[in-house]
Design a protein around this motif. Structure first.
Motif, PDB file in Angstrom:
ATOM      1  N   LEU A   1      -1.604  -4.745   7.002  1.00 26.75           N
ATOM      2  CA  LEU A   1      -1.128  -4.377   8.338  1.00 26.75           C
ATOM      3  C   LEU A   1       0.292  -3.820   8.280  1.00 26.75           C
ATOM      4  O   LEU A   1       0.615  -2.857   8.972  1.00 26.75           O
ATOM      5  N   ILE A   2       1.135  -4.441   7.454  1.00 29.07           N
ATOM      6  CA  ILE A   2       2.518  -3.947   7.346  1.00 29.07           C
ATOM      7  C   ILE A   2       2.516  -2.515   6.837  1.00 29.07           C
ATOM      8  O   ILE A   2       3.263  -1.663   7.326  1.00 29.07           O
ATOM      9  N   PHE A   3       1.683  -2.267   5.857  1.00 30.29           N
ATOM     10  CA  PHE A   3       1.602  -0.914   5.300  1.00 30.29           C
ATOM     11  C   PHE A   3       1.238   0.091   6.394  1.00 30.29           C
ATOM     12  O   PHE A   3       1.879   1.133   6.558  1.00 30.29           O
ATOM     13  N   LEU A   4       0.198  -0.261   7.174  1.00 28.31           N
ATOM     14  CA  LEU A   4      -0.214   0.616   8.276  1.00 28.31           C
ATOM     15  C   LEU A   4       0.905   0.794   9.291  1.00 28.31           C
ATOM     16  O   LEU A   4       1.195   1.909   9.741  1.00 28.31           O
ATOM     17  N   LEU A   5       1.534  -0.322   9.654  1.00 23.06           N
ATOM     18  CA  LEU A   5       2.564  -0.290  10.696  1.00 23.06           C
ATOM     19  C   LEU A   5       3.776   0.526  10.273  1.00 23.06           C
ATOM     20  O   LEU A   5       4.338   1.283  11.067  1.00 23.06           O
ATOM     21  N   LEU A   6       4.185   0.368   9.012  1.00 17.46           N
ATOM     22  CA  LEU A   6       5.327   1.138   8.531  1.00 17.46           C
ATOM     23  C   LEU A   6       5.005   2.625   8.540  1.00 17.46           C
ATOM     24  O   LEU A   6       5.829   3.448   8.950  1.00 17.46           O
ATOM     25  N   ALA A   7       3.779   2.960   8.091  1.00 16.57           N
ATOM     26  CA  ALA A   7       3.380   4.372   8.078  1.00 16.57           C
ATOM     27  C   ALA A   7       3.363   4.931   9.502  1.00 16.57           C
ATOM     28  O   ALA A   7       3.897   6.014   9.772  1.00 16.57           O
ATOM     29  N   MET A   8       2.780   4.165  10.429  1.00 16.06           N
ATOM     30  CA  MET A   8       2.740   4.629  11.823  1.00 16.06           C
ATOM     31  C   MET A   8       4.146   4.752  12.383  1.00 16.06           C
ATOM     32  O   MET A   8       4.484   5.744  13.025  1.00 16.06           O
ATOM     33  N   GLY A   9       4.949   3.754  12.138  1.00 15.76           N
ATOM     34  CA  GLY A   9       6.308   3.769  12.663  1.00 15.76           C
ATOM     35  C   GLY A   9       7.081   4.971  12.165  1.00 15.76           C
ATOM     36  O   GLY A   9       7.853   5.579  12.902  1.00 15.76           O
ATOM     37  N   TRP A  10       6.838   5.341  10.936  1.00 17.91           N
ATOM     38  CA  TRP A  10       7.529   6.463  10.329  1.00 17.91           C
ATOM     39  C   TRP A  10       7.083   7.775  10.950  1.00 17.91           C
ATOM     40  O   TRP A  10       7.892   8.679  11.192  1.00 17.91           O
TER      41      TRP A  10
ATOM     42  N   LEU B   1      -7.137 -19.321   2.182  1.00 15.88           N
ATOM     43  CA  LEU B   1      -6.486 -18.976   3.446  1.00 15.88           C
ATOM     44  C   LEU B   1      -5.131 -18.330   3.183  1.00 15.88           C
ATOM     45  O   LEU B   1      -4.768 -17.313   3.789  1.00 15.88           O
ATOM     46  N   GLY B   2      -4.383 -18.908   2.245  1.00 16.64           N
ATOM     47  CA  GLY B   2      -3.075 -18.357   1.904  1.00 16.64           C
ATOM     48  C   GLY B   2      -3.187 -16.927   1.425  1.00 16.64           C
ATOM     49  O   GLY B   2      -2.400 -16.053   1.815  1.00 16.64           O
ATOM     50  N   LYS B   3      -4.172 -16.698   0.556  1.00 19.08           N
ATOM     51  CA  LYS B   3      -4.360 -15.341   0.019  1.00 19.08           C
ATOM     52  C   LYS B   3      -4.781 -14.364   1.102  1.00 19.08           C
ATOM     53  O   LYS B   3      -4.273 -13.253   1.197  1.00 19.08           O
ATOM     54  N   LEU B   4      -5.720 -14.834   1.947  1.00 15.27           N
ATOM     55  CA  LEU B   4      -6.221 -13.990   3.030  1.00 15.27           C
ATOM     56  C   LEU B   4      -5.084 -13.550   3.946  1.00 15.27           C
ATOM     57  O   LEU B   4      -4.920 -12.374   4.264  1.00 15.27           O
ATOM     58  N   LEU B   5      -4.276 -14.542   4.360  1.00 11.47           N
ATOM     59  CA  LEU B   5      -3.146 -14.225   5.231  1.00 11.47           C
ATOM     60  C   LEU B   5      -2.213 -13.232   4.558  1.00 11.47           C
ATOM     61  O   LEU B   5      -1.764 -12.262   5.163  1.00 11.47           O
ATOM     62  N   HIS B   6      -1.934 -13.465   3.286  1.00 12.31           N
ATOM     63  CA  HIS B   6      -1.014 -12.600   2.560  1.00 12.31           C
ATOM     64  C   HIS B   6      -1.500 -11.160   2.560  1.00 12.31           C
ATOM     65  O   HIS B   6      -0.764 -10.231   2.907  1.00 12.31           O
ATOM     66  N   TRP B   7      -2.727 -10.960   2.169  1.00  8.63           N
ATOM     67  CA  TRP B   7      -3.212  -9.593   1.982  1.00  8.63           C
ATOM     68  C   TRP B   7      -3.520  -8.868   3.283  1.00  8.63           C
ATOM     69  O   TRP B   7      -3.282  -7.662   3.389  1.00  8.63           O
ATOM     70  N   ILE B   8      -4.010  -9.621   4.267  1.00 10.96           N
ATOM     71  CA  ILE B   8      -4.238  -8.981   5.571  1.00 10.96           C
ATOM     72  C   ILE B   8      -2.908  -8.531   6.161  1.00 10.96           C
ATOM     73  O   ILE B   8      -2.756  -7.403   6.641  1.00 10.96           O
TER      74      ILE B   8
ATOM     75  N   ILE C   1      15.399  -2.579   5.752  1.00 10.22           N
ATOM     76  CA  ILE C   1      15.642  -3.824   5.013  1.00 10.22           C
ATOM     77  C   ILE C   1      14.317  -4.374   4.509  1.00 10.22           C
ATOM     78  O   ILE C   1      14.205  -4.802   3.356  1.00 10.22           O
ATOM     79  N   LEU C   2      13.320  -4.341   5.379  1.00  6.82           N
ATOM     80  CA  LEU C   2      11.998  -4.832   4.999  1.00  6.82           C
ATOM     81  C   LEU C   2      11.458  -4.052   3.810  1.00  6.82           C
ATOM     82  O   LEU C   2      10.905  -4.627   2.872  1.00  6.82           O
ATOM     83  N   THR C   3      11.609  -2.745   3.850  1.00  6.12           N
ATOM     84  CA  THR C   3      11.117  -1.907   2.748  1.00  6.12           C
ATOM     85  C   THR C   3      11.789  -2.279   1.437  1.00  6.12           C
ATOM     86  O   THR C   3      11.126  -2.398   0.401  1.00  6.12           O
ATOM     87  N   ILE C   4      13.102  -2.484   1.460  1.00  5.20           N
ATOM     88  CA  ILE C   4      13.817  -2.881   0.242  1.00  5.20           C
ATOM     89  C   ILE C   4      13.280  -4.217  -0.259  1.00  5.20           C
ATOM     90  O   ILE C   4      12.995  -4.373  -1.453  1.00  5.20           O
ATOM     91  N   CYS C   5      13.137  -5.180   0.639  1.00  6.91           N
ATOM     92  CA  CYS C   5      12.614  -6.492   0.258  1.00  6.91           C
ATOM     93  C   CYS C   5      11.214  -6.364  -0.348  1.00  6.91           C
ATOM     94  O   CYS C   5      10.904  -7.031  -1.350  1.00  6.91           O
TER      95      CYS C   5
END
Lengths: 188, 186
Positions: A21-30, A10-17, A147-151
Protein backbone atom coordinates in the motif's frame (compact mmCIF):
# COMPACT_ATOMS: atom_id res chain seq x y z
CA UNK A 1 5.72 -13.68 26.97
CA UNK A 2 7.36 -16.00 24.47
CA UNK A 3 10.02 -14.60 22.19
CA UNK A 4 9.34 -16.17 18.80
CA UNK A 5 12.12 -17.16 16.45
CA UNK A 6 10.34 -15.75 13.44
CA UNK A 7 7.44 -13.43 12.62
CA UNK A 8 3.98 -14.95 12.75
CA UNK A 9 1.75 -15.14 9.69
CA UNK A 10 -0.22 -12.13 10.89
CA UNK A 11 2.95 -10.12 11.38
CA UNK A 12 4.15 -10.97 7.90
CA UNK A 13 0.77 -10.28 6.34
CA UNK A 14 0.54 -6.86 7.96
CA UNK A 15 4.08 -6.05 6.91
CA UNK A 16 3.70 -6.90 3.26
CA UNK A 17 0.20 -5.55 2.76
CA UNK A 18 1.23 -2.25 4.31
CA UNK A 19 4.45 -2.24 2.26
CA UNK A 20 2.46 -2.75 -0.94
CA UNK A 21 0.00 0.00 0.00
CA UNK A 22 2.83 2.41 0.82
CA UNK A 23 4.36 1.76 -2.57
CA UNK A 24 1.04 2.53 -4.28
CA UNK A 25 0.41 5.59 -2.12
CA UNK A 26 3.84 7.08 -2.69
CA UNK A 27 3.51 6.56 -6.45
CA UNK A 28 0.05 8.16 -6.46
CA UNK A 29 1.17 11.00 -4.25
CA UNK A 30 4.05 11.70 -6.58
CA UNK A 31 2.03 11.62 -9.80
CA UNK A 32 -1.59 12.41 -9.17
CA UNK A 33 -1.37 16.18 -8.89
CA UNK A 34 -0.07 16.26 -12.46
CA UNK A 35 -3.32 14.83 -13.78
CA UNK A 36 -5.55 17.24 -15.68
CA UNK A 37 -8.67 18.28 -13.77
CA UNK A 38 -11.33 15.67 -14.46
CA UNK A 39 -13.71 13.25 -12.75
CA UNK A 40 -10.93 10.67 -13.16
CA UNK A 41 -8.59 12.82 -11.08
CA UNK A 42 -11.30 13.17 -8.42
CA UNK A 43 -11.52 9.36 -8.32
CA UNK A 44 -7.73 8.93 -8.09
CA UNK A 45 -7.68 11.28 -5.11
CA UNK A 46 -10.59 9.38 -3.55
CA UNK A 47 -8.67 6.10 -4.01
CA UNK A 48 -5.52 7.63 -2.54
CA UNK A 49 -7.41 8.77 0.54
CA UNK A 50 -9.12 5.38 0.89
CA UNK A 51 -5.83 3.48 0.66
CA UNK A 52 -4.24 5.90 3.13
CA UNK A 53 -7.01 5.36 5.65
CA UNK A 54 -6.58 1.62 5.15
CA UNK A 55 -2.91 1.95 6.13
CA UNK A 56 -3.98 3.87 9.23
CA UNK A 57 -6.37 1.08 10.21
CA UNK A 58 -3.75 -1.62 9.55
CA UNK A 59 -1.15 0.31 11.54
CA UNK A 60 -3.56 0.48 14.47
CA UNK A 61 -3.99 -3.30 14.23
CA UNK A 62 -0.24 -3.75 13.96
CA UNK A 63 0.55 -1.59 16.98
CA UNK A 64 -2.13 -3.32 19.04
CA UNK A 65 -0.72 -6.68 17.97
CA UNK A 66 2.84 -5.63 18.82
CA UNK A 67 1.69 -4.72 22.33
CA UNK A 68 0.98 -8.40 22.88
CA UNK A 69 3.53 -10.14 20.69
CA UNK A 70 7.27 -9.51 20.79
CA UNK A 71 9.19 -9.40 17.56
CA UNK A 72 11.76 -12.12 16.79
CA UNK A 73 15.32 -11.19 17.77
CA UNK A 74 17.62 -9.51 15.31
CA UNK A 75 20.61 -11.57 14.08
CA UNK A 76 22.92 -12.27 17.04
CA UNK A 77 26.12 -11.10 15.41
CA UNK A 78 24.81 -7.56 15.06
CA UNK A 79 26.52 -5.10 17.42
CA UNK A 80 24.20 -3.32 19.84
CA UNK A 81 24.61 0.04 18.14
CA UNK A 82 23.47 -1.47 14.87
CA UNK A 83 20.41 -3.04 16.52
CA UNK A 84 19.63 0.34 18.09
CA UNK A 85 19.85 2.12 14.74
CA UNK A 86 17.60 -0.48 13.19
CA UNK A 87 15.06 -0.05 16.00
CA UNK A 88 15.15 3.70 15.60
CA UNK A 89 14.54 3.36 11.86
CA UNK A 90 11.65 0.98 12.45
CA UNK A 91 10.18 3.30 15.06
CA UNK A 92 10.48 6.23 12.69
CA UNK A 93 8.71 4.29 9.94
CA UNK A 94 5.91 3.35 12.36
CA UNK A 95 5.56 7.00 13.41
CA UNK A 96 5.51 8.20 9.80
CA UNK A 97 2.97 5.55 8.82
CA UNK A 98 0.65 7.07 11.42
CA UNK A 99 1.58 10.70 10.71
CA UNK A 100 1.12 10.42 6.95
CA UNK A 101 -2.50 9.23 6.86
CA UNK A 102 -3.36 11.54 9.77
CA UNK A 103 -1.91 14.59 8.04
CA UNK A 104 -3.72 13.58 4.88
CA UNK A 105 -6.99 13.24 6.77
CA UNK A 106 -6.40 16.64 8.40
CA UNK A 107 -5.64 18.17 5.01
CA UNK A 108 -8.80 16.73 3.52
CA UNK A 109 -10.84 18.00 6.49
CA UNK A 110 -9.29 21.46 6.45
CA UNK A 111 -10.00 21.68 2.71
CA UNK A 112 -13.68 20.98 3.33
CA UNK A 113 -13.52 17.93 1.08
CA UNK A 114 -16.12 15.24 1.51
CA UNK A 115 -14.35 12.02 2.43
CA UNK A 116 -15.72 8.55 1.84
CA UNK A 117 -13.77 5.36 2.43
CA UNK A 118 -13.86 3.54 -0.90
CA UNK A 119 -16.81 5.68 -1.98
CA UNK A 120 -19.03 4.01 0.61
CA UNK A 121 -18.27 4.84 4.24
CA UNK A 122 -18.49 8.55 5.07
CA UNK A 123 -15.50 9.63 7.11
CA UNK A 124 -15.99 12.55 9.50
CA UNK A 125 -13.82 15.64 9.24
CA UNK A 126 -11.12 15.81 11.91
CA UNK A 127 -11.21 19.60 12.04
CA UNK A 128 -13.19 22.57 10.76
CA UNK A 129 -12.15 24.03 7.41
CA UNK A 130 -9.29 26.42 7.94
CA UNK A 131 -6.74 27.81 5.54
CA UNK A 132 -4.01 27.71 8.20
CA UNK A 133 -4.63 24.10 9.13
CA UNK A 134 -4.86 23.36 5.46
CA UNK A 135 -1.44 24.84 4.75
CA UNK A 136 0.20 23.12 7.75
CA UNK A 137 -1.25 19.68 7.13
CA UNK A 138 -0.46 19.94 3.43
CA UNK A 139 3.13 20.90 4.21
CA UNK A 140 3.50 17.91 6.54
CA UNK A 141 1.82 15.52 4.12
CA UNK A 142 3.89 16.67 1.16
CA UNK A 143 7.27 16.64 2.90
CA UNK A 144 7.13 13.70 5.30
CA UNK A 145 7.26 11.25 2.34
CA UNK A 146 10.85 12.34 1.73
CA UNK A 147 11.81 11.21 5.23
CA UNK A 148 9.78 8.05 4.82
CA UNK A 149 11.49 7.28 1.52
CA UNK A 150 14.94 7.65 3.10
CA UNK A 151 13.92 5.39 5.99
CA UNK A 152 12.52 2.82 3.56
CA UNK A 153 15.60 2.88 1.34
CA UNK A 154 17.71 2.21 4.46
CA UNK A 155 15.27 -0.48 5.60
CA UNK A 156 15.12 -2.28 2.24
CA UNK A 157 18.84 -1.81 1.65
CA UNK A 158 19.67 -3.28 5.05
CA UNK A 159 17.30 -6.23 4.51
CA UNK A 160 18.98 -7.04 1.19
CA UNK A 161 22.43 -6.56 2.72
CA UNK A 162 21.57 -8.98 5.51
CA UNK A 163 20.26 -11.48 3.04
CA UNK A 164 22.91 -11.37 0.29
CA UNK A 165 26.02 -10.22 2.09
CA UNK A 166 25.69 -11.47 5.67
CA UNK A 167 23.53 -14.39 4.50
CA UNK A 168 21.59 -14.40 7.76
CA UNK A 169 17.89 -14.97 8.49
CA UNK A 170 16.84 -11.36 8.85
CA UNK A 171 14.89 -11.16 5.61
CA UNK A 172 13.83 -14.81 5.67
CA UNK A 173 12.01 -14.40 8.98
CA UNK A 174 9.72 -11.87 7.28
CA UNK A 175 9.11 -13.94 4.13
CA UNK A 176 6.29 -16.45 3.69
CA UNK A 177 7.58 -19.90 4.55
CA UNK A 178 7.28 -21.62 1.20
CA UNK A 179 8.61 -25.15 0.72
CA UNK A 180 11.54 -26.26 2.90
CA UNK A 181 11.79 -24.51 6.23
CA UNK A 182 15.51 -23.91 5.90
CA UNK A 183 15.96 -21.70 8.93
CA UNK A 184 14.40 -24.29 11.24
CA UNK A 185 17.42 -26.49 10.62
CA UNK A 186 19.61 -23.94 12.30
CA UNK A 187 17.99 -23.51 15.71
CA UNK A 188 19.15 -20.56 17.76
CA UNK B 1 -59.28 67.47 -27.28
CA UNK B 2 -58.30 65.38 -30.26
CA UNK B 3 -58.83 61.65 -29.63
CA UNK B 4 -55.18 60.87 -30.42
CA UNK B 5 -53.85 63.26 -27.81
CA UNK B 6 -56.44 62.06 -25.33
CA UNK B 7 -55.34 58.48 -25.89
CA UNK B 8 -51.65 59.42 -25.75
CA UNK B 9 -52.03 60.87 -22.26
CA UNK B 10 -53.35 57.54 -21.05
CA UNK B 11 -50.46 55.73 -22.72
CA UNK B 12 -47.75 57.55 -20.83
CA UNK B 13 -45.02 55.02 -19.95
CA UNK B 14 -46.09 53.16 -16.84
CA UNK B 15 -42.54 53.05 -15.50
CA UNK B 16 -42.81 56.59 -14.28
CA UNK B 17 -44.72 54.96 -11.42
CA UNK B 18 -42.11 52.32 -10.73
CA UNK B 19 -39.94 52.81 -7.69
CA UNK B 20 -36.23 52.27 -7.73
CA UNK B 21 -34.73 49.87 -5.19
CA UNK B 22 -31.18 49.16 -4.08
CA UNK B 23 -29.78 45.96 -2.60
CA UNK B 24 -28.62 45.95 1.02
CA UNK B 25 -25.63 43.68 0.46
CA UNK B 26 -25.17 42.52 4.06
CA UNK B 27 -28.42 40.61 4.15
CA UNK B 28 -28.69 39.69 0.49
CA UNK B 29 -27.34 36.65 -1.28
CA UNK B 30 -27.34 34.72 -4.52
CA UNK B 31 -26.59 31.07 -3.82
CA UNK B 32 -26.49 27.91 -5.88
CA UNK B 33 -26.90 24.28 -4.85
CA UNK B 34 -25.81 21.16 -6.61
CA UNK B 35 -24.19 17.82 -5.85
CA UNK B 36 -21.19 15.78 -6.91
CA UNK B 37 -21.76 12.03 -6.77
CA UNK B 38 -24.69 12.64 -4.44
CA UNK B 39 -22.61 14.78 -2.08
CA UNK B 40 -24.54 18.02 -1.84
CA UNK B 41 -22.78 21.35 -1.80
CA UNK B 42 -23.78 25.01 -1.83
CA UNK B 43 -22.01 27.97 -3.30
CA UNK B 44 -22.52 31.70 -3.26
CA UNK B 45 -21.76 34.55 -5.64
CA UNK B 46 -20.31 37.13 -3.31
CA UNK B 47 -20.37 39.99 -5.82
CA UNK B 48 -23.40 40.98 -7.82
CA UNK B 49 -25.21 44.14 -8.80
CA UNK B 50 -28.93 44.51 -9.16
CA UNK B 51 -31.14 47.23 -10.57
CA UNK B 52 -34.73 46.86 -9.53
CA UNK B 53 -37.71 48.88 -10.57
CA UNK B 54 -40.84 47.79 -8.79
CA UNK B 55 -44.45 48.83 -8.61
CA UNK B 56 -47.03 46.62 -6.91
CA UNK B 57 -49.84 48.32 -8.78
CA UNK B 58 -48.21 48.30 -12.18
CA UNK B 59 -46.62 44.94 -12.63
CA UNK B 60 -45.78 45.69 -16.24
CA UNK B 61 -43.36 48.28 -14.88
CA UNK B 62 -41.41 45.76 -12.86
CA UNK B 63 -37.87 45.37 -14.15
CA UNK B 64 -35.10 43.41 -12.53
CA UNK B 65 -31.60 43.39 -13.93
CA UNK B 66 -28.58 41.79 -12.35
CA UNK B 67 -24.90 41.37 -13.16
CA UNK B 68 -23.27 38.50 -11.32
CA UNK B 69 -19.50 38.40 -10.97
CA UNK B 70 -18.70 34.78 -11.79
CA UNK B 71 -15.21 35.14 -10.30
CA UNK B 72 -16.81 35.78 -6.92
CA UNK B 73 -18.23 32.26 -6.63
CA UNK B 74 -17.21 30.25 -3.60
CA UNK B 75 -18.16 26.79 -2.37
CA UNK B 76 -15.74 26.77 0.60
CA UNK B 77 -13.53 24.24 -1.12
CA UNK B 78 -10.55 25.55 -3.04
CA UNK B 79 -10.22 22.63 -5.47
CA UNK B 80 -13.89 22.75 -6.31
CA UNK B 81 -13.84 26.52 -6.73
CA UNK B 82 -10.86 26.32 -9.07
CA UNK B 83 -12.68 23.70 -11.10
CA UNK B 84 -15.74 25.97 -11.32
CA UNK B 85 -13.63 28.86 -12.63
CA UNK B 86 -12.03 26.65 -15.28
CA UNK B 87 -12.91 26.52 -18.95
CA UNK B 88 -15.14 23.50 -18.55
CA UNK B 89 -17.45 25.25 -16.10
CA UNK B 90 -17.81 29.00 -15.69
CA UNK B 91 -14.75 29.92 -17.76
CA UNK B 92 -14.63 32.89 -15.43
CA UNK B 93 -11.51 34.41 -17.02
CA UNK B 94 -13.34 34.83 -20.29
CA UNK B 95 -16.93 35.23 -19.15
CA UNK B 96 -16.63 37.32 -16.03
CA UNK B 97 -20.31 38.09 -15.67
CA UNK B 98 -23.64 36.38 -15.85
CA UNK B 99 -26.47 38.69 -16.89
CA UNK B 100 -30.09 38.41 -15.94
CA UNK B 101 -33.01 40.62 -16.85
CA UNK B 102 -36.75 40.29 -16.72
CA UNK B 103 -38.77 41.18 -19.79
CA UNK B 104 -42.36 40.84 -18.76
CA UNK B 105 -43.74 40.57 -15.25
CA UNK B 106 -47.17 39.88 -13.94
CA UNK B 107 -49.01 39.12 -10.75
CA UNK B 108 -49.26 35.49 -9.78
CA UNK B 109 -52.28 34.05 -8.00
CA UNK B 110 -50.99 33.86 -4.43
CA UNK B 111 -50.50 37.09 -2.48
CA UNK B 112 -47.01 38.61 -2.74
CA UNK B 113 -46.20 36.30 -5.65
CA UNK B 114 -45.06 37.53 -9.03
CA UNK B 115 -43.88 35.84 -12.18
CA UNK B 116 -41.65 37.12 -14.94
CA UNK B 117 -40.33 36.07 -18.28
CA UNK B 118 -36.61 36.63 -18.15
CA UNK B 119 -33.39 36.10 -20.00
CA UNK B 120 -30.29 34.64 -18.38
CA UNK B 121 -26.86 34.77 -19.94
CA UNK B 122 -24.11 32.51 -18.63
CA UNK B 123 -20.88 32.17 -20.61
CA UNK B 124 -21.94 32.83 -24.18
CA UNK B 125 -25.42 31.31 -23.90
CA UNK B 126 -28.43 33.56 -23.60
CA UNK B 127 -31.61 31.65 -22.85
CA UNK B 128 -35.13 32.40 -21.68
CA UNK B 129 -36.06 31.58 -18.12
CA UNK B 130 -39.14 31.73 -15.95
CA UNK B 131 -38.61 33.81 -12.85
CA UNK B 132 -41.21 33.49 -10.12
CA UNK B 133 -40.55 35.40 -6.90
CA UNK B 134 -42.15 36.80 -3.79
CA UNK B 135 -42.07 40.45 -2.82
CA UNK B 136 -42.80 41.52 0.73
CA UNK B 137 -42.73 45.20 1.36
CA UNK B 138 -42.92 47.19 4.59
CA UNK B 139 -42.70 50.91 3.94
CA UNK B 140 -39.37 51.58 2.23
CA UNK B 141 -37.98 48.08 2.84
CA UNK B 142 -38.65 45.00 0.83
CA UNK B 143 -37.57 41.41 0.55
CA UNK B 144 -37.35 39.61 -2.76
CA UNK B 145 -37.08 35.84 -2.54
CA UNK B 146 -36.77 33.47 -5.45
CA UNK B 147 -35.67 29.91 -6.04
CA UNK B 148 -35.01 29.11 -9.67
CA UNK B 149 -33.81 25.91 -11.33
CA UNK B 150 -31.14 26.52 -13.95
CA UNK B 151 -30.17 23.78 -16.39
CA UNK B 152 -26.41 23.90 -16.44
CA UNK B 153 -25.88 21.82 -19.59
CA UNK B 154 -27.79 24.26 -21.80
CA UNK B 155 -25.39 26.97 -20.69
CA UNK B 156 -22.32 24.79 -21.21
CA UNK B 157 -21.48 24.66 -17.52
CA UNK B 158 -19.71 21.35 -16.94
CA UNK B 159 -18.66 19.97 -20.32
CA UNK B 160 -16.74 16.94 -21.48
CA UNK B 161 -16.56 14.29 -18.77
CA UNK B 162 -18.27 16.69 -16.39
CA UNK B 163 -21.46 16.65 -18.49
CA UNK B 164 -22.37 13.29 -16.97
CA UNK B 165 -25.54 13.97 -14.99
CA UNK B 166 -24.86 10.90 -12.85
CA UNK B 167 -21.97 12.94 -11.46
CA UNK B 168 -23.55 16.40 -11.38
CA UNK B 169 -27.29 16.79 -11.99
CA UNK B 170 -28.37 19.06 -14.82
CA UNK B 171 -30.57 21.23 -12.63
CA UNK B 172 -28.82 23.65 -10.32
CA UNK B 173 -30.99 25.40 -7.75
CA UNK B 174 -30.33 29.12 -7.53
CA UNK B 175 -31.63 30.76 -4.36
CA UNK B 176 -31.97 34.49 -4.32
CA UNK B 177 -32.67 36.57 -1.27
CA UNK B 178 -32.49 40.32 -1.65
CA UNK B 179 -33.09 42.82 1.10
CA UNK B 180 -33.96 46.06 -0.62
CA UNK B 181 -34.32 49.69 0.23
CA UNK B 182 -36.33 52.15 -1.77
CA UNK B 183 -34.41 55.04 -3.25
CA UNK B 184 -35.92 58.26 -4.64
CA UNK B 185 -38.66 57.67 -7.17
CA UNK B 186 -37.37 58.69 -10.61
Amino acid sequence: MNIPQHWSSLGKLLHWIIAFLIFLLLAMGWLMDELPRSPFKVNVYALHKSLGLTVLILMAVRIAWRAFYKRPPMPEFMPTWQKSLASINHGLVYALLIAMPLSGWLYSSASNSQLKWFWIVPIPALIQPSSEARWLSHYAHENAPWILTICLVLHIGAALYHHFIYRDDALITMLPRLGKRAHEETPR
Amino acid sequence: MKPQIFAAIFMLPAFTHAESWVVESEQSYVRFSSAYEDEKFTGEFKQFEAKIAFDTNHTEAIAIETNIDMTSATTDNQERDETLFSEEFFWADKFKQALFRTTNCRLAIRPHHFACDAILKIRDQELPLQFPFTWKQVGDSAELIASVPVKRLAYGVGTGDWADIALIPDEVKVDIHLTLRKTATP
